[in-house]
Design a protein around this motif. Structure first.
Motif, PDB file in Angstrom:
ATOM      1  N   ALA A 116       0.578  -1.288  -0.090  1.00 40.67           N
ATOM      2  CA  ALA A 116      -0.195  -0.039  -0.078  1.00 40.67           C
ATOM      3  C   ALA A 116       0.937   1.216  -0.181  1.00 40.67           C
ATOM      4  CB  ALA A 116      -0.937   0.008   1.245  1.00 40.67           C
ATOM      5  N   ILE A 117       2.208   1.177   0.626  1.00 38.52           N
ATOM      6  CA  ILE A 117       2.717   2.412   0.683  1.00 38.52           C
ATOM      7  C   ILE A 117       4.029   2.416  -0.076  1.00 38.52           C
ATOM      8  CG2 ILE A 117       2.420   2.698   3.181  1.00 38.52           C
ATOM      9  CD1 ILE A 117       4.897   1.582   3.991  1.00 38.52           C
ATOM     10  N   ALA A 118       4.660   1.474  -0.810  1.00 43.32           N
ATOM     11  CA  ALA A 118       5.570   1.478  -1.511  1.00 43.32           C
ATOM     12  C   ALA A 118       5.121   1.663  -3.040  1.00 43.32           C
ATOM     13  CB  ALA A 118       6.449   0.206  -1.452  1.00 43.32           C
ATOM     14  N   ASP A 119       5.792   2.148  -3.799  1.00 48.21           N
ATOM     15  CA  ASP A 119       5.524   2.349  -5.289  1.00 48.21           C
ATOM     16  C   ASP A 119       5.649   1.151  -6.076  1.00 48.21           C
ATOM     17  OD1 ASP A 119       5.295   5.675  -6.140  1.00 48.21           O
ATOM     18  OD2 ASP A 119       6.790   5.227  -4.297  1.00 48.21           O
ATOM     19  N   ARG A 120       6.493   0.057  -5.620  1.00 44.47           N
ATOM     20  CA  ARG A 120       6.539  -1.023  -6.190  1.00 44.47           C
ATOM     21  C   ARG A 120       7.404  -2.131  -5.037  1.00 44.47           C
ATOM     22  NH1 ARG A 120       9.444   1.810 -11.040  1.00 44.47           N
ATOM     23  NH2 ARG A 120      11.579   2.182 -10.334  1.00 44.47           N
ATOM     24  N   TRP A 121       7.221  -3.427  -5.310  1.00 48.29           N
ATOM     25  CA  TRP A 121       8.017  -4.163  -4.287  1.00 48.29           C
ATOM     26  C   TRP A 121       8.083  -5.659  -5.060  1.00 48.29           C
ATOM     27  CZ3 TRP A 121       6.323  -8.852  -2.220  1.00 48.29           C
ATOM     28  CH2 TRP A 121       4.852  -9.119  -2.112  1.00 48.29           C
ATOM     29  N   GLY A 122       9.014  -6.448  -4.570  1.00 45.56           N
ATOM     30  CA  GLY A 122       8.862  -7.833  -5.124  1.00 45.56           C
ATOM     31  C   GLY A 122       9.922  -8.629  -4.237  1.00 45.56           C
ATOM     32  N   VAL A 123      10.048  -9.950  -5.068  1.00 47.56           N
ATOM     33  CA  VAL A 123      11.107 -10.830  -4.293  1.00 47.56           C
ATOM     34  C   VAL A 123      12.042 -11.455  -5.438  1.00 47.56           C
ATOM     35  CG1 VAL A 123      11.282 -12.942  -3.130  1.00 47.56           C
ATOM     36  CG2 VAL A 123       9.303 -11.523  -2.518  1.00 47.56           C
ATOM     37  N   LYS A 130      17.323 -15.100  -0.429  1.00 46.17           N
ATOM     38  CA  LYS A 130      16.194 -14.400  -0.790  1.00 46.17           C
ATOM     39  C   LYS A 130      16.208 -12.906  -0.710  1.00 46.17           C
ATOM     40  CE  LYS A 130      12.100 -14.692   1.551  1.00 46.17           C
ATOM     41  NZ  LYS A 130      12.704 -15.655   2.522  1.00 46.17           N
ATOM     42  N   VAL A 131      15.757 -12.096  -1.502  1.00 41.79           N
ATOM     43  CA  VAL A 131      15.848 -10.761  -1.354  1.00 41.79           C
ATOM     44  C   VAL A 131      14.377 -10.250  -1.472  1.00 41.79           C
ATOM     45  CG1 VAL A 131      16.736  -8.507  -2.480  1.00 41.79           C
ATOM     46  CG2 VAL A 131      18.165 -10.486  -2.561  1.00 41.79           C
ATOM     47  N   THR A 132      13.950  -9.522  -0.468  1.00 44.29           N
ATOM     48  CA  THR A 132      12.488  -9.079  -0.460  1.00 44.29           C
ATOM     49  C   THR A 132      12.727  -7.458  -0.624  1.00 44.29           C
ATOM     50  OG1 THR A 132      11.733 -10.811   0.894  1.00 44.29           O
ATOM     51  CG2 THR A 132      10.214  -8.928   0.555  1.00 44.29           C
ATOM     52  N   TRP A 133      12.534  -6.764  -1.598  1.00 43.55           N
ATOM     53  CA  TRP A 133      12.829  -5.485  -1.757  1.00 43.55           C
ATOM     54  C   TRP A 133      11.506  -4.441  -1.987  1.00 43.55           C
ATOM     55  CZ3 TRP A 133      10.872  -3.460  -6.219  1.00 43.55           C
ATOM     56  CH2 TRP A 133      10.473  -4.213  -7.277  1.00 43.55           C
ATOM     57  N   CYS A 134      11.598  -3.239  -2.007  1.00 40.88           N
ATOM     58  CA  CYS A 134      10.599  -2.154  -2.233  1.00 40.88           C
ATOM     59  C   CYS A 134      11.215  -1.036  -2.726  1.00 40.88           C
ATOM     60  CB  CYS A 134       9.513  -1.987  -1.101  1.00 40.88           C
ATOM     61  SG  CYS A 134      10.335  -1.041   0.304  1.00 40.88           S
ATOM     62  N   GLU A 135      10.605  -0.079  -3.290  1.00 41.64           N
ATOM     63  CA  GLU A 135      10.975   1.125  -3.730  1.00 41.64           C
ATOM     64  C   GLU A 135      10.096   2.202  -3.407  1.00 41.64           C
ATOM     65  OE1 GLU A 135      14.005  -0.509  -7.396  1.00 41.64           O
ATOM     66  OE2 GLU A 135      12.163   0.642  -7.948  1.00 41.64           O
ATOM     67  N   LEU A 136      10.593   3.370  -3.336  1.00 37.69           N
ATOM     68  CA  LEU A 136       9.824   4.455  -2.760  1.00 37.69           C
ATOM     69  C   LEU A 136      10.158   5.845  -3.876  1.00 37.69           C
ATOM     70  CD1 LEU A 136      10.283   4.394   1.147  1.00 37.69           C
ATOM     71  CD2 LEU A 136       8.180   3.332  -0.417  1.00 37.69           C
ATOM     72  N   ALA A 137       9.146   6.396  -4.323  1.00 39.42           N
ATOM     73  CA  ALA A 137       9.735   7.561  -5.056  1.00 39.42           C
ATOM     74  C   ALA A 137      10.108   8.872  -4.290  1.00 39.42           C
ATOM     75  CB  ALA A 137       8.261   8.131  -6.033  1.00 39.42           C
ATOM     76  N   THR A 138      11.078   9.407  -4.641  1.00 45.30           N
ATOM     77  CA  THR A 138      11.833  10.569  -3.924  1.00 45.30           C
ATOM     78  C   THR A 138      11.529  11.838  -4.147  1.00 45.30           C
ATOM     79  OG1 THR A 138      13.769  10.639  -5.378  1.00 45.30           O
ATOM     80  CG2 THR A 138      13.838   8.891  -3.549  1.00 45.30           C
ATOM     81  N   GLY A 139      11.053  12.018  -5.554  1.00 40.35           N
ATOM     82  CA  GLY A 139      10.668  13.365  -5.997  1.00 40.35           C
ATOM     83  C   GLY A 139      11.932  14.169  -6.625  1.00 40.35           C
ATOM     84  N   LEU A 140      13.234  13.444  -6.742  1.00 39.69           N
ATOM     85  CA  LEU A 140      14.169  13.856  -7.099  1.00 39.69           C
ATOM     86  C   LEU A 140      14.209  13.924  -8.707  1.00 39.69           C
ATOM     87  CD1 LEU A 140      16.894  11.965  -5.103  1.00 39.69           C
ATOM     88  CD2 LEU A 140      16.234  14.283  -4.923  1.00 39.69           C
ATOM     89  N   SER A 141      14.869  14.861  -9.442  1.00 42.71           N
ATOM     90  CA  SER A 141      15.006  14.832 -10.774  1.00 42.71           C
ATOM     91  C   SER A 141      16.026  13.901 -11.467  1.00 42.71           C
ATOM     92  CB  SER A 141      15.237  16.275 -11.198  1.00 42.71           C
ATOM     93  OG  SER A 141      16.516  16.948 -10.703  1.00 42.71           O
ATOM     94  N   SER A 142      16.904  13.624 -10.401  1.00 42.29           N
ATOM     95  CA  SER A 142      18.077  12.406 -10.769  1.00 42.29           C
ATOM     96  C   SER A 142      18.482  11.941  -9.509  1.00 42.29           C
ATOM     97  CB  SER A 142      19.312  13.322 -11.383  1.00 42.29           C
ATOM     98  OG  SER A 142      19.878  14.249 -10.458  1.00 42.29           O
TER      99      SER A 142
END
Length: 223
Positions: A116-123, A130-142
């Motif tokens: 619900a809170i991450a922009d994307r996640w996976g395994v 095993k690697v469980t990961w998630c990614e969050l948008a930062t609003g950075l231009s780079s």
């Protein structure tokens, strides 16, 4: 064009880091503090709370489904303009599942919360872990940019021009450092104060007004 190329060096390096730990409930608070410290250093204050929550849930998932005392590691990096959080554990069989638990359920909501809170996640499955990961948008231009909005963007453009003027003509644009940029900022302020006085304005009053605007912006208030 020289100023435009120089400004590309005025960035914030965000080097990947990782930390090995044992999956225990008491480790979660320490991991949250470390996450806050690193993201603060990276200038990513806006996503600290969400990142801490993701770390808590990913580690809790290991504790619940792999077991207490599991050798685990946390890895944090930039994936483009996204913050990437990874939790590594040695069990390739206990895969995270997305369970939409009811509001009165005491468990099973961890990965649903991450979803619900991450922009994307996976395994990701590797031979030994095993690697469980998630990614969050930062609003950075780079990935190495700043989260300062239009004001910082305009300032960097101006400092790039001033910094280029301070460099020897034979110097490469990449030699503009933060220290040189800081001196350029001081030159900008001094030049503006001279301009104000030359046009009959009060430099001290202008500085006071600029300070008010700066403090209001820092607090998220429109001055």
């Amino acid at each position: 064009m020289r100023g435009a190329s120089v400004i590309q060096t005025m960035c914030m390096p965000r080097k990947p880091w990782d930390l090995h730990f044992t999956a225990e409930p008491e480790e979660v608070a320490a991991l949250r503090r470390i996450m806050r410290l690193h993201l603060g250093t990276w200038g990513l204050h806006e996503i600290v709370d969400v990142a801490q929550l993701c770390v808590s849930e990913l580690v809790a998932n290991v504790i619940t489904h792999v077991g207490l005392g599991t050798p685990t590691s946390l890895a944090v990096s930039m994936s483009g303009t996204y913050l990437r959080i990874e939790v590594h554990d040695p069990d390739t069989r206990a895969l995270p599942t997305l369970v939409h638990a009811g509001s009165d359920s005491e468990g099973g909501r961890g990965m649903a919360l991450v979803d619900a809170i991450a922009d994307r996640w996976g395994v990701q499955l590797h031979g030994d872990r095993k690697v469980t990961w998630c990614e969050l948008a930062t609003g950075l231009s780079s990935a190495d940019g700043h989260c300062g909005g239009a004001r910082v963007t305009r300032a960097e453009a101006m400092l790039g021009l001033y910094g280029a003027a301070r460099l020897p003509r034979t110097a490469a644009p990449s030699t503009l450092s933060v220290a040189v940029a800081e001196e350029a900022a001081i030159d900008v302020i001094a030049d503006v104060l001279h301009w104000l006085r030359a046009h009959g304005c009060d430099p001290d009053e202008a500085l006071d007004r600029a300070q008010v605007h700066y403090e209001a912006d820092a607090l998220g208030v429109q001055a």
